[in-house]
Scaffold this motif. Structure first.
Motif, PDB file in Angstrom:
ATOM      1  N   ARG A 160       0.852  -1.192   0.000  1.00 62.69           N
ATOM      2  CA  ARG A 160       0.000   0.000   0.000  1.00 62.69           C
ATOM      3  C   ARG A 160       0.887   1.240   0.000  1.00 62.69           C
ATOM      4  O   ARG A 160       1.869   1.304   0.736  1.00 62.69           O
ATOM      5  CB  ARG A 160      -0.904  -0.005   1.235  1.00 62.69           C
ATOM      6  CG  ARG A 160      -2.008  -1.038   1.196  1.00 62.69           C
ATOM      7  CD  ARG A 160      -2.721  -1.132   2.532  1.00 62.69           C
ATOM      8  NE  ARG A 160      -1.820  -1.684   3.553  1.00 62.69           N
ATOM      9  CZ  ARG A 160      -2.099  -1.709   4.847  1.00 62.69           C
ATOM     10  NH1 ARG A 160      -3.232  -1.206   5.292  1.00 62.69           N
ATOM     11  NH2 ARG A 160      -1.238  -2.225   5.702  1.00 62.69           N
ATOM     12  N   PRO A 161       0.551   2.224  -0.827  1.00 65.80           N
ATOM     13  CA  PRO A 161       1.404   3.417  -0.925  1.00 65.80           C
ATOM     14  C   PRO A 161       1.190   4.371   0.242  1.00 65.80           C
ATOM     15  O   PRO A 161       0.177   4.314   0.947  1.00 65.80           O
ATOM     16  CB  PRO A 161       0.941   4.053  -2.243  1.00 65.80           C
ATOM     17  CG  PRO A 161      -0.492   3.669  -2.348  1.00 65.80           C
ATOM     18  CD  PRO A 161      -0.575   2.270  -1.777  1.00 65.80           C
ATOM     19  N   VAL A 162       2.159   5.213   0.433  1.00 67.14           N
ATOM     20  CA  VAL A 162       2.081   6.251   1.463  1.00 67.14           C
ATOM     21  C   VAL A 162       1.782   7.584   0.774  1.00 67.14           C
ATOM     22  O   VAL A 162       2.537   8.025  -0.095  1.00 67.14           O
ATOM     23  CB  VAL A 162       3.397   6.343   2.254  1.00 67.14           C
ATOM     24  CG1 VAL A 162       3.326   7.494   3.262  1.00 67.14           C
ATOM     25  CG2 VAL A 162       3.688   5.031   2.954  1.00 67.14           C
ATOM     26  N   VAL A 163       0.668   8.192   1.144  1.00 69.24           N
ATOM     27  CA  VAL A 163       0.249   9.467   0.562  1.00 69.24           C
ATOM     28  C   VAL A 163       0.236  10.523   1.670  1.00 69.24           C
ATOM     29  O   VAL A 163      -0.496  10.391   2.648  1.00 69.24           O
ATOM     30  CB  VAL A 163      -1.153   9.361  -0.077  1.00 69.24           C
ATOM     31  CG1 VAL A 163      -1.564  10.700  -0.673  1.00 69.24           C
ATOM     32  CG2 VAL A 163      -1.162   8.279  -1.147  1.00 69.24           C
ATOM     33  N   LYS A 164       1.089  11.532   1.525  1.00 72.35           N
ATOM     34  CA  LYS A 164       1.201  12.615   2.509  1.00 72.35           C
ATOM     35  C   LYS A 164       1.444  12.062   3.916  1.00 72.35           C
ATOM     36  O   LYS A 164       0.807  12.495   4.891  1.00 72.35           O
ATOM     37  CB  LYS A 164      -0.049  13.491   2.474  1.00 72.35           C
ATOM     38  CG  LYS A 164      -0.242  14.226   1.158  1.00 72.35           C
ATOM     39  CD  LYS A 164      -1.484  15.101   1.168  1.00 72.35           C
ATOM     40  CE  LYS A 164      -1.648  15.835  -0.155  1.00 72.35           C
ATOM     41  NZ  LYS A 164      -2.881  16.682  -0.178  1.00 72.35           N
ATOM     42  N   GLY A 165       2.334  11.086   4.008  1.00 72.51           N
ATOM     43  CA  GLY A 165       2.710  10.536   5.299  1.00 72.51           C
ATOM     44  C   GLY A 165       1.768   9.496   5.869  1.00 72.51           C
ATOM     45  O   GLY A 165       2.002   8.981   6.958  1.00 72.51           O
ATOM     46  N   LYS A 166       0.711   9.154   5.133  1.00 70.25           N
ATOM     47  CA  LYS A 166      -0.247   8.171   5.626  1.00 70.25           C
ATOM     48  C   LYS A 166      -0.360   7.012   4.638  1.00 70.25           C
ATOM     49  O   LYS A 166      -0.405   7.217   3.433  1.00 70.25           O
ATOM     50  CB  LYS A 166      -1.629   8.817   5.834  1.00 70.25           C
ATOM     51  CG  LYS A 166      -1.647   9.876   6.923  1.00 70.25           C
ATOM     52  CD  LYS A 166      -3.056  10.420   7.122  1.00 70.25           C
ATOM     53  CE  LYS A 166      -3.098  11.463   8.242  1.00 70.25           C
ATOM     54  NZ  LYS A 166      -4.485  11.994   8.438  1.00 70.25           N
ATOM     55  N   THR A 167      -0.418   5.793   5.185  1.00 75.36           N
ATOM     56  CA  THR A 167      -0.570   4.608   4.350  1.00 75.36           C
ATOM     57  C   THR A 167      -2.020   4.506   3.890  1.00 75.36           C
ATOM     58  O   THR A 167      -2.944   4.520   4.697  1.00 75.36           O
ATOM     59  CB  THR A 167      -0.187   3.337   5.125  1.00 75.36           C
ATOM     60  OG1 THR A 167       1.178   3.460   5.564  1.00 75.36           O
ATOM     61  CG2 THR A 167      -0.313   2.107   4.245  1.00 75.36           C
TER      62      THR A 167
END
Length: 245
Positions: free
Chosen positions: A156-163
């Motif tokens: 799962r990618p991390v977007v703006k510091g959140k998974t």
């Protein structure tokens, strides 16, 4: 009298000389704990290494079984262009027959929208150079290019510091190998051309597309006169003529 006193003195000195021996015997007398030398304990860091406790961490072999993909986040313009191209979407573990036939399969590791696993068979690269794999998480798109067969981890990618959970995955552009074709020319008894076929290098002639000539038992190679089997891979231009019964 002097002899008597001298005898008493000798007896007293003799008793005094035997006193330490008696004391030593008393130290090991029955009823008292016998002193023994305790074995010296060697600290773990200086002696033999203690057995390690069981670990729940996967072994290095299983940890490196999956290859890692390098994902790049698409710009809004790139994402729009990609979506408008209507790529193949995979929304569950169930793979369609069409997807299986390509040699590409994707599955969620535990559950939908969680980490995934992508497998690309060697069969896919027989005719293709690469495939672009894209995941959508939240409102972002991330792509990775695959150029060799194997099993790839899809975290799962991390977007703006959140998974972020994976909404769905898509198969994007497939780049074909440079295709090389050869011409197979069929001639009749009169030496007139009756059919021509374009066959990809290394592939066989489709028997259903080969012409049928009456009163023949097959085909001969024009340049050598040798019998030719339609199961022979084509690696150069070739002319064939009927083999009469």
């Amino acid at each position: 009298m002097k002899r008597f006193l001298t005898l008493l003195l000798v007896i007293a000195l003799a008793m005094a000389s035997f006193a330490p021996v008696a004391h030593a015997k008393d130290a090991n007398a029955p009823g008292q704990a016998k002193k023994t030398q305790q074995p010296q304990r060697t600290p773990p860091e200086q002696g033999k290494k203690a057995d390690a406790a069981p670990s729940s961490t996967p072994s290095s072999a299983s940890a490196t079984a999956e290859k890692q993909l390098v994902f790049v986040e698409l710009t809004k313009a790139q994402a729009k262009e990609f979506v408008e191209a209507k790529p193949t979407k995979i929304t569950s573990n169930a793979q369609s027959e069409k997807e299986k036939a390509t040699g590409i399969a994707f599955a969620w590791v535990n559950k939908q929208k969680d980490d995934g696993r992508l497998t690309v068979d060697a069969k896919f690269f027989e005719e293709n150079k690469s495939v672009t794999f894209v995941i959508k998480a939240s409102s972002s798109y991330f792509s990775a290019v695959i150029t060799e067969p194997g099993t790839y981890a899809v975290p799962r990618p991390v977007v703006k510091g959140k998974t972020k959970n994976i909404n769905y995955v898509l198969l994007g552009k497939i780049e074909k190998k440079d295709e090389l074709f050869f011409t197979v020319t069929f001639v009749g008894f009169s030496s007139a051309v009756i059919a021509t076929l374009q066959v990809r290098s290394g592939k066989k002639i489709d028997a259903a597309k080969a012409p049928v000539v009456a009163n023949t038992q097959g085909w001969l190679v024009e340049s050598s006169g040798n019998p030719f089997s339609l199961d022979t891979p084509i690696t150069a231009d070739i002319r064939l003529y009927p083999w009469a019964k």
